[in-house]
Design a protein around this motif. Structure first.
Motif, PDB file in Angstrom:
ATOM      1  N   UNK A  49       0.827  -1.216   0.000  1.00 13.43           N
ATOM      2  CA  UNK A  49       0.000   0.000   0.000  1.00 13.43           C
ATOM      3  C   UNK A  49       0.859   1.263   0.000  1.00 13.43           C
ATOM      4  N   UNK A  50       1.935   1.255   0.771  1.00 14.43           N
ATOM      5  CA  UNK A  50       2.820   2.423   0.786  1.00 14.43           C
ATOM      6  C   UNK A  50       3.531   2.606  -0.561  1.00 14.43           C
ATOM      7  N   UNK A  51       3.872   1.492  -1.205  1.00 17.67           N
ATOM      8  CA  UNK A  51       4.538   1.600  -2.508  1.00 17.67           C
ATOM      9  C   UNK A  51       3.589   2.139  -3.568  1.00 17.67           C
ATOM     10  N   UNK A  52       2.289   1.828  -3.448  1.00 17.20           N
ATOM     11  CA  UNK A  52       1.321   2.341  -4.421  1.00 17.20           C
ATOM     12  C   UNK A  52       1.118   3.842  -4.292  1.00 17.20           C
ATOM     13  N   UNK A  53       1.482   4.427  -3.149  1.00 18.38           N
ATOM     14  CA  UNK A  53       1.336   5.865  -2.939  1.00 18.38           C
ATOM     15  C   UNK A  53       2.532   6.670  -3.449  1.00 18.38           C
ATOM     16  N   UNK A  54       3.582   5.990  -3.907  1.00 22.44           N
ATOM     17  CA  UNK A  54       4.760   6.706  -4.399  1.00 22.44           C
ATOM     18  C   UNK A  54       4.423   7.496  -5.658  1.00 22.44           C
ATOM     19  N   UNK A  55       5.029   8.679  -5.784  1.00 19.55           N
ATOM     20  CA  UNK A  55       4.813   9.531  -6.948  1.00 19.55           C
ATOM     21  C   UNK A  55       6.115   9.911  -7.656  1.00 19.55           C
TER      22      UNK A  55
END
Length: 330
Positions: A49-55
């Motif tokens: 989930x944290x990796x999916x929030x990377x921009x």
């Protein structure tokens, strides 16, 4: 306790997995706010989930060496050491490009040379754009295939020194990996003609080129005769009118002389007028300066007379006051 590697973790390249990141950068990550708030007690499931929030991707930035979120999650993966299947799923994820970039970076840090070439080379066909933050804190555009090429060729990516891996040529010589086949080879094979097509082209008879030639245009004899007659008559007229052309040249020469004389006279008059105007302007300036000096002298004399008059009045008052005092005293 929160910064220690898990007990079940295995050594990577003969050392603790967290030691693959330099101590200075590692201490900066431990002191960062994102590590303390978002990376605390993360597991492999929550890490997705944290990796999916990377921009964006990147290493450190700023004068005081601030780590990016991408680098914090990389250190967290080194700390918890997820299974290889999870990392492979990260790399195969086509929906979230930054999840794929994170998995490729972690595999390059911890994986063997065969795994790096096996799982990272297929990503050369991914042409999506990535945002990368440089050391100055500014963002720049990099493509996924360029990012993967940097992981396989460069020694330092995202301010992290990558472990050395064997070259692909050595692995091919040892028959440990198959020779590299580019995706573009198939397109080139489709565009190039085969041997049978070349043979057909050589055996094909040549077409009759004479049939394509344009018909030759035939000139009419009457038109050519009329042109020849006109040309001869023109030559005769020129021979007879030679005196006329001489007179015309004399006339043009005289007209040019008169024109040059007129222009010379105009220039002379213009210079004379300009010199006269300059002298008139200088005379006016001198007159204005004299008038100003005369007015200044007149004002100066008036001021001196006024001063003398004031001085006389003052002396008169002094004498009157002195006489009044003497009168009172006696």
């Amino acid at each position: 306790m929160a910064n220690r590697t898990v007990k079940e973790a295995k050594n990577v390249h003969g050392t603790n997995p967290q030691y693959l990141i330099e101590k200075i950068i590692r201490s900066r990550i431990y002191d960062s706010k994102y590590w303390k708030e978002q990376c605390f007690a993360l597991t492999a499931e929550l890490l997705v989930d944290k990796a999916m929030e990377l921009r964006f991707v990147g290493g450190v930035y700023g004068g005081n060496i601030k780590p990016t979120q991408f680098l914090c999650l990389t250190l967290k993966m080194l700390q918890i050491q997820p299974e290889k299947d999870i990392v492979v799923e990260f790399i195969k994820n086509e929906e979230f490009k930054y999840v794929r970039a994170l998995g490729a970076f972690y595999l390059r840090l911890t994986g063997a040379a065969l795994d790096c070439y096996k799982y990272l080379e297929p990503l050369y066909i991914d042409n999506r754009k990535l945002r990368r933050q440089n050391r100055a804190g500014q963002f720049e555009i990099v493509y996924m295939d360029e990012y993967i090429d940097e992981l396989l060729r460069n020694d330092r990516v995202c301010d992290i020194i990558l472990p050395r891996i064997q070259k692909r040529s050595i692995l091919e010589e040892n028959n440990e990996i198959e020779p590299k086949v580019s995706v573009l080879d198939e397109d080139l094979d489709d565009e190039l003609p085969s041997d049978e097509e070349k043979a057909d082209e050589t055996n094909r008879p040549k077409e009759n080129s004479t049939a394509v030639r344009r018909p030759r245009r035939v000139r009419s004899k009457s038109r050519s005769r009329s042109r020849e007659r006109d040309r001869r008559s023109g030559q005769g007229n020129n021979a007879r009118s030679r005196d006329y052309y001489d007179e015309l040249e004399d006339y043009d020469r005289q007209r040019n002389r008169v024109r040059n004389r007129d222009t010379h006279n105009e220039d002379y008059d213009r210079r004379q007028n300009s010199g006269r105007q300059d002298r008139e302007r200088e005379r006016q300036d001198r007159d204005s300066i004299r008038e100003r000096d005369r007015d200044g002298d007149r004002d100066r004399r008036d001021r001196e007379r006024e001063r003398e008059r004031d001085r006389g009045r003052h002396d008169q008052r002094e004498r009157d006051s002195r006489g009044e005092r003497d009168r009172r005293r006696y």
